[in-house]
Design an enzyme around this catalytic site. Sequence first.
Site, mmCIF file in Angstrom:
data_model
loop_
_atom_site.group_PDB
_atom_site.id
_atom_site.type_symbol
_atom_site.label_atom_id
_atom_site.label_comp_id
_atom_site.label_asym_id
_atom_site.label_seq_id
_atom_site.Cartn_x
_atom_site.Cartn_y
_atom_site.Cartn_z
ATOM 1 N N HIS A 64 0.829 -1.204 0.000
ATOM 2 C CA HIS A 64 0.000 0.000 0.000
ATOM 3 C C HIS A 64 0.864 1.256 0.000
ATOM 4 C CE1 HIS A 64 -3.185 -2.808 1.185
ATOM 5 N NE2 HIS A 64 -4.027 -1.887 0.786
ATOM 6 N N LYS B 240 -0.731 4.894 4.655
ATOM 7 C CA LYS B 240 -1.636 3.966 5.338
ATOM 8 C C LYS B 240 -1.164 3.761 6.769
ATOM 9 C CE LYS B 240 -3.822 -0.548 4.795
ATOM 10 N NZ LYS B 240 -5.152 -0.023 5.129
#
Length: 265
Positions: A154, A158
């Site tokens: 990601h 995040k």
Amino acid sequence: MSINIIIAGPRGKMGSEAVQMVNNEQSFDLVACLDRKNNGKIMKDLDGLPDLDVPIYEDPEQCFQEVDADVFIDLTVAEAGFEHTKLALLYNIRPVVGTSGFTSDQINALADTAITNNIGCIIAPNFAVGAVLMMQFAKTAAKYLPDVEIIEKHHDQKLDAPSGSAVKTADLIRETRESKRQGHPDEKETLKGARGAETDGIRIHSVRLPGLVAHQEVLFGGPGQTLTVKHDSYNRGSFMDGIKLSVIKVMQLKRLVYGLENILE
Ligand code: NAP
């Protein structure tokens, strides 16, 4: 009949995409937004959001009391998202939650509240239909190839790791895979964390880099063969079909459903 919707986190990457999606959908009406800044303003006062007369609230209780809404979409952070969702259920507004990082205890508590109040709620760690199919394929493969590792990747903003989708994938795999410890019985990490996180012998590795959006590979190994099931979300538009479908489905539910796969026909 149109569905009246409140969105929490409208300035965020997911929230702003959801604002556009709701605004473009003929049968949806955006009636308010919850934002921890900008109380009392209207959407057209905010940069980068559509030119709409939608009121912005900071206080969720005041928002849910004053606004006549059918569905509440939360795209914020776990701590705030949990409180918003609990409150929405108490005000009979059906939550559709994309916010990640809720604990199982929190999800169970919300499920109880949904049953008590006889109201629908959908929480999905991944609203991308392709990602849900990837998880389903992984669940099928694990029955035959029980040695498996998950690599989720990601963007570097995040906050939670591993991702909700990776945890959900491991949960689904556990339904078909015989419990086993993987790797060499004497394996040792010479650098802590090298083998990733572990759940029931399944390893999960979290990569965080700028440039990434949301990606996951599930690698299976067996004698003389490997199988990789892979999904990539290149932008946040990939999550909007799942949110749209959930808004429609949650109107017919009287309980909490966890995972988009449980509403796909
Ligand atoms: P983001 O761009 O950082 O947006 C987060 C939004 O939440 C911002 O508007 C932020 O406001 C707000 N926020 C932060 N802390 C808050 C608090 N304490 N109270 C109220 N609002 C708060 O993140 P994103 O990429 O849009 O992701 C949002 C959520 O969706 C995350 O939980 C993410 O993991 C999840 N997600 C889910 C899926 C899925 O398919 N289920 C896919 C992608 C992302 P400020 O600007 O004031 O901080």
